[in-house]
Write a protein that holds these residues in place. Structure first.
Motif, PDB file in Angstrom:
ATOM      1  N   SER A   1       4.799  13.721   5.852  1.00 44.34           N
ATOM      2  CA  SER A   1       3.615  13.987   6.661  1.00 44.34           C
ATOM      3  C   SER A   1       2.405  13.552   5.853  1.00 44.34           C
ATOM      4  CB  SER A   1       3.514  15.466   7.051  1.00 44.34           C
ATOM      5  OG  SER A   1       3.493  16.296   5.900  1.00 44.34           O
ATOM      6  N   PHE A   2       1.379  13.087   6.535  1.00 42.13           N
ATOM      7  CA  PHE A   2       0.232  12.472   5.876  1.00 42.13           C
ATOM      8  C   PHE A   2      -1.019  13.277   6.175  1.00 42.13           C
ATOM      9  CE2 PHE A   2       3.375   9.368   7.194  1.00 42.13           C
ATOM     10  CZ  PHE A   2       3.656   8.696   6.012  1.00 42.13           C
ATOM     11  N   SER A   3      -1.775  13.574   5.117  1.00 45.68           N
ATOM     12  CA  SER A   3      -2.971  14.385   5.304  1.00 45.68           C
ATOM     13  C   SER A   3      -4.157  13.546   5.776  1.00 45.68           C
ATOM     14  CB  SER A   3      -3.346  15.095   3.999  1.00 45.68           C
ATOM     15  OG  SER A   3      -3.563  14.152   2.964  1.00 45.68           O
ATOM     16  N   ASP A   4      -4.152  12.267   5.459  1.00 47.20           N
ATOM     17  CA  ASP A   4      -5.252  11.398   5.877  1.00 47.20           C
ATOM     18  C   ASP A   4      -4.699   9.993   6.064  1.00 47.20           C
ATOM     19  OD1 ASP A   4      -7.712  10.421   6.520  1.00 47.20           O
ATOM     20  OD2 ASP A   4      -8.494  10.418   4.481  1.00 47.20           O
ATOM     21  N   THR A   5      -5.088   9.066   5.220  1.00 46.74           N
ATOM     22  CA  THR A   5      -4.562   7.710   5.297  1.00 46.74           C
ATOM     23  C   THR A   5      -3.122   7.677   4.800  1.00 46.74           C
ATOM     24  OG1 THR A   5      -4.898   5.430   4.565  1.00 46.74           O
ATOM     25  CG2 THR A   5      -5.442   7.156   3.005  1.00 46.74           C
ATOM     26  N   MET A   6      -2.322   6.761   5.327  1.00 45.54           N
ATOM     27  CA  MET A   6      -0.913   6.707   4.938  1.00 45.54           C
ATOM     28  C   MET A   6      -0.631   5.607   3.925  1.00 45.54           C
ATOM     29  SD  MET A   6       0.919   5.032   8.329  1.00 45.54           S
ATOM     30  CE  MET A   6       2.541   5.234   7.632  1.00 45.54           C
TER      31      MET A   6
ATOM     32  N   GLY B   1       0.796  -1.217   0.000  1.00 48.84           N
ATOM     33  CA  GLY B   1       0.000   0.000   0.000  1.00 48.84           C
ATOM     34  C   GLY B   1       0.825   1.262   0.000  1.00 48.84           C
ATOM     35  N   LEU B   2       2.061   1.179  -0.511  1.00 55.61           N
ATOM     36  CA  LEU B   2       2.974   2.324  -0.487  1.00 55.61           C
ATOM     37  C   LEU B   2       3.224   2.878  -1.891  1.00 55.61           C
ATOM     38  CD1 LEU B   2       5.605   0.991   2.082  1.00 55.61           C
ATOM     39  CD2 LEU B   2       3.461   2.195   2.520  1.00 55.61           C
ATOM     40  N   GLN B   3       2.267   2.686  -2.804  1.00 57.36           N
ATOM     41  CA  GLN B   3       2.490   3.095  -4.187  1.00 57.36           C
ATOM     42  C   GLN B   3       2.620   4.601  -4.368  1.00 57.36           C
ATOM     43  OE1 GLN B   3      -0.200   1.539  -2.694  1.00 57.36           O
ATOM     44  NE2 GLN B   3      -1.592   0.987  -4.372  1.00 57.36           N
ATOM     45  N   THR B   4       2.133   5.388  -3.431  1.00 52.92           N
ATOM     46  CA  THR B   4       2.270   6.846  -3.557  1.00 52.92           C
ATOM     47  C   THR B   4       3.489   7.385  -2.805  1.00 52.92           C
ATOM     48  OG1 THR B   4       0.892   7.393  -1.634  1.00 52.92           O
ATOM     49  CG2 THR B   4      -0.247   7.046  -3.740  1.00 52.92           C
ATOM     50  N   TRP B   5       4.202   6.517  -2.124  1.00 54.58           N
ATOM     51  CA  TRP B   5       5.382   6.962  -1.386  1.00 54.58           C
ATOM     52  C   TRP B   5       6.551   7.178  -2.357  1.00 54.58           C
ATOM     53  CZ3 TRP B   5       6.527   5.372   4.227  1.00 54.58           C
ATOM     54  CH2 TRP B   5       5.344   5.351   4.974  1.00 54.58           C
TER      55      TRP B   5
ATOM     56  N   GLY C   1      -2.217   3.042   0.560  1.00 50.42           N
ATOM     57  CA  GLY C   1      -3.211   2.892  -0.483  1.00 50.42           C
ATOM     58  C   GLY C   1      -3.085   3.956  -1.564  1.00 50.42           C
ATOM     59  N   GLU C   2      -3.822   3.769  -2.647  1.00 55.45           N
ATOM     60  CA  GLU C   2      -3.730   4.661  -3.797  1.00 55.45           C
ATOM     61  C   GLU C   2      -4.175   6.079  -3.479  1.00 55.45           C
ATOM     62  OE1 GLU C   2      -5.950   2.850  -6.925  1.00 55.45           O
ATOM     63  OE2 GLU C   2      -4.431   1.308  -7.334  1.00 55.45           O
ATOM     64  N   SER C   3      -5.000   6.248  -2.448  1.00 55.03           N
ATOM     65  CA  SER C   3      -5.502   7.585  -2.102  1.00 55.03           C
ATOM     66  C   SER C   3      -4.646   8.294  -1.065  1.00 55.03           C
ATOM     67  CB  SER C   3      -6.948   7.480  -1.589  1.00 55.03           C
ATOM     68  OG  SER C   3      -7.011   6.684  -0.414  1.00 55.03           O
ATOM     69  N   ALA C   4      -3.568   7.645  -0.610  1.00 52.06           N
ATOM     70  CA  ALA C   4      -2.707   8.274   0.397  1.00 52.06           C
ATOM     71  C   ALA C   4      -2.065   9.537  -0.165  1.00 52.06           C
ATOM     72  CB  ALA C   4      -1.638   7.295   0.856  1.00 52.06           C
ATOM     73  N   MET C   5      -2.107  10.613   0.604  1.00 42.61           N
ATOM     74  CA  MET C   5      -1.529  11.893   0.194  1.00 42.61           C
ATOM     75  C   MET C   5      -0.413  12.267   1.155  1.00 42.61           C
ATOM     76  SD  MET C   5      -4.987  13.990  -0.880  1.00 42.61           S
ATOM     77  CE  MET C   5      -4.014  15.380  -1.470  1.00 42.61           C
ATOM     78  N   LEU C   6       0.784  12.467   0.587  1.00 39.99           N
ATOM     79  CA  LEU C   6       1.960  12.748   1.400  1.00 39.99           C
ATOM     80  C   LEU C   6       2.512  14.124   1.068  1.00 39.99           C
ATOM     81  CD1 LEU C   6       1.845   9.527   0.900  1.00 39.99           C
ATOM     82  CD2 LEU C   6       4.232   9.555   1.565  1.00 39.99           C
ATOM     83  N   ASN C   7       3.063  14.749   2.080  1.00 41.26           N
ATOM     84  CA  ASN C   7       3.890  15.934   1.885  1.00 41.26           C
ATOM     85  C   ASN C   7       5.316  15.522   2.248  1.00 41.26           C
ATOM     86  OD1 ASN C   7       4.623  18.695   1.464  1.00 41.26           O
ATOM     87  ND2 ASN C   7       4.640  18.960   3.690  1.00 41.26           N
TER      88      ASN C   7
ATOM     89  N   GLN D   1       9.514   6.821   9.419  1.00 45.55           N
ATOM     90  CA  GLN D   1       8.728   7.939   8.914  1.00 45.55           C
ATOM     91  C   GLN D   1       7.547   8.266   9.821  1.00 45.55           C
ATOM     92  OE1 GLN D   1       9.252  10.169   6.723  1.00 45.55           O
ATOM     93  NE2 GLN D   1      11.096   9.305   5.806  1.00 45.55           N
ATOM     94  N   LYS D   2       6.947   7.254  10.400  1.00 45.13           N
ATOM     95  CA  LYS D   2       5.825   7.493  11.309  1.00 45.13           C
ATOM     96  C   LYS D   2       6.310   8.045  12.644  1.00 45.13           C
ATOM     97  CE  LYS D   2       1.417   7.260  12.240  1.00 45.13           C
ATOM     98  NZ  LYS D   2       0.423   8.062  11.533  1.00 45.13           N
ATOM     99  N   GLY D   3       7.525   7.661  13.045  1.00 41.44           N
ATOM    100  CA  GLY D   3       8.076   8.159  14.297  1.00 41.44           C
ATOM    101  C   GLY D   3       7.418   7.575  15.529  1.00 41.44           C
ATOM    102  N   ALA D   4       6.838   6.394  15.387  1.00 40.74           N
ATOM    103  CA  ALA D   4       6.189   5.728  16.514  1.00 40.74           C
ATOM    104  C   ALA D   4       6.988   4.483  16.871  1.00 40.74           C
ATOM    105  CB  ALA D   4       4.752   5.362  16.154  1.00 40.74           C
ATOM    106  N   LEU D   5       7.690   4.526  17.993  1.00 40.41           N
ATOM    107  CA  LEU D   5       8.504   3.386  18.385  1.00 40.41           C
ATOM    108  C   LEU D   5       7.629   2.208  18.791  1.00 40.41           C
ATOM    109  CD1 LEU D   5      11.361   5.103  20.455  1.00 40.41           C
ATOM    110  CD2 LEU D   5      11.501   4.145  18.136  1.00 40.41           C
ATOM    111  N   PRO D   6       8.078   0.995  18.509  1.00 36.23           N
ATOM    112  CA  PRO D   6       7.298  -0.199  18.859  1.00 36.23           C
ATOM    113  C   PRO D   6       7.405  -0.496  20.349  1.00 36.23           C
ATOM    114  CG  PRO D   6       9.405  -0.853  17.962  1.00 36.23           C
ATOM    115  CD  PRO D   6       9.345   0.644  17.827  1.00 36.23           C
ATOM    116  N   PRO D   7       6.601  -1.431  20.845  1.00 35.72           N
ATOM    117  CA  PRO D   7       6.758  -1.877  22.231  1.00 35.72           C
ATOM    118  C   PRO D   7       8.198  -2.324  22.483  1.00 35.72           C
ATOM    119  CG  PRO D   7       4.744  -2.758  21.282  1.00 35.72           C
ATOM    120  CD  PRO D   7       5.473  -2.095  20.162  1.00 35.72           C
ATOM    121  N   GLY D   8       8.783  -1.820  23.552  1.00 32.23           N
ATOM    122  CA  GLY D   8      10.174  -2.137  23.853  1.00 32.23           C
ATOM    123  C   GLY D   8      11.141  -1.079  23.374  1.00 32.23           C
TER     124      GLY D   8
END
Length: 261
Positions: A96-101, A72-76, A103-109, A146-153
């Motif tokens: 940065s993501f305006s909505d969903t990150m 689902g990273l075709q727009t990246w 899929g084909e509709s993902a919009m990135l800055n 890119q998301k900047g969210a560290l996993p558990p641990g």
């Protein structure tokens, strides 16, 4: 006396807890709705990889594009380059993501606006499942940073979480099949440089794959696993069913309800 005949759980309670927490983390930070609606269980068959190729470079590019799109990273802004063209260091843009990150509709800055460069291991061209799994793991790592969210641990678990996230994106069959490569009879065809570097064990990877498939009830997740992994998959499913049925976690309960709808 009867306790002697009870089968040992596939994973310890701590291993299961981390994998479950990581699955929930993936749902929360990497588009759980896309997971439910669009994620497929990618299989090592011509249905998913139908392309005919005539060179190493074409093989790498073709497989990469398939893996990217299935994730689902075709727009990246991701570009695959040959190993000789990958710089030793590169300045990573910030997404940065305006909505969903995904899929084909993902919009990135993207700032600054340039591609993230990735490469491949030429030794894996003759081991396509390793190539797919390596691409999936690399894309998962890019997603985490890119998301900047560290996993558990925390940060020390990023490599393991990348493997888990690759399974979450639907690549659990290839991730499981490539944790360990048998050397074969004489070992003459065995190429250790072609093997991907796995951070999760075989059992942990199969467990994560089985967990993903648990929420995809129409999929036979064990069909394309190596023969010795199928029994591991069955043990994983039993442990997952027991855990989820007793879990109060709202994400797991929501996924179970929606996947069975």
């Amino acid at each position: 006396m009867l306790a002697l005949f009870k089968s040992k759980p596939l994973l310890s309670e701590s291993e299961v807890a981390w994998l479950m927490d990581t699955f929930v983390w993936a749902c929360e930070h990497f588009d759980g709705q896309y997971f439910l609606s669009s994620t497929q269980i990618i299989e090592p068959t011509g249905q998913y990889f139908p392309d005919q190729v005539t060179s190493v470079e074409q093989m790498a590019q073709t497989v990469f594009k398939r893996v990217r799109d299935y994730a689902g990273l075709q727009t990246w802004p991701l570009q695959l380059v040959g190993p000789a063209n990958l710089p030793a260091e590169q300045t990573m843009p910030v997404f940065s993501f305006s909505d969903t990150m995904r899929g084909e509709s993902a919009m990135l800055n993207v700032q600054p606006p340039h591609d993230v460069l990735l490469s491949y291991n030429p030794n894996q061209i003759n081991q396509p499942q390793d190539l797919v799994a390596s691409f999936a793991g690399s894309l998962a790592t890019v997603m985490i940073y890119q998301k900047g969210a560290l996993p558990p641990g925390g940060e020390q678990q990023i490599a393991a979480a990348s493997d888990a996230l690759a399974c979450f994106m639907g690549f659990g069959v290839m991730m499981s099949n490539t944790v360990y490569q048998f050397k074969g009879g004489c070992g003459s065809c065995y190429n250790p440089y072609a093997n991907r570097q796995a951070a999760l064990s075989e059992a942990q990877t199969v467990f994560m794959h089985a967990l993903v498939c648990y929420f995809k009830p129409n999929v036979d997740g064990k069909k394309h696993l190596k023969p010795h992994l199928k029994s591991i998959y069955k043990k994983a499913r039993k442990q997952i069913e027991s855990y989820v049925s007793d879990s109060p976690n709202p994400v797991l309960l929501m996924l179970k309800e929606q996947s069975n709808a």
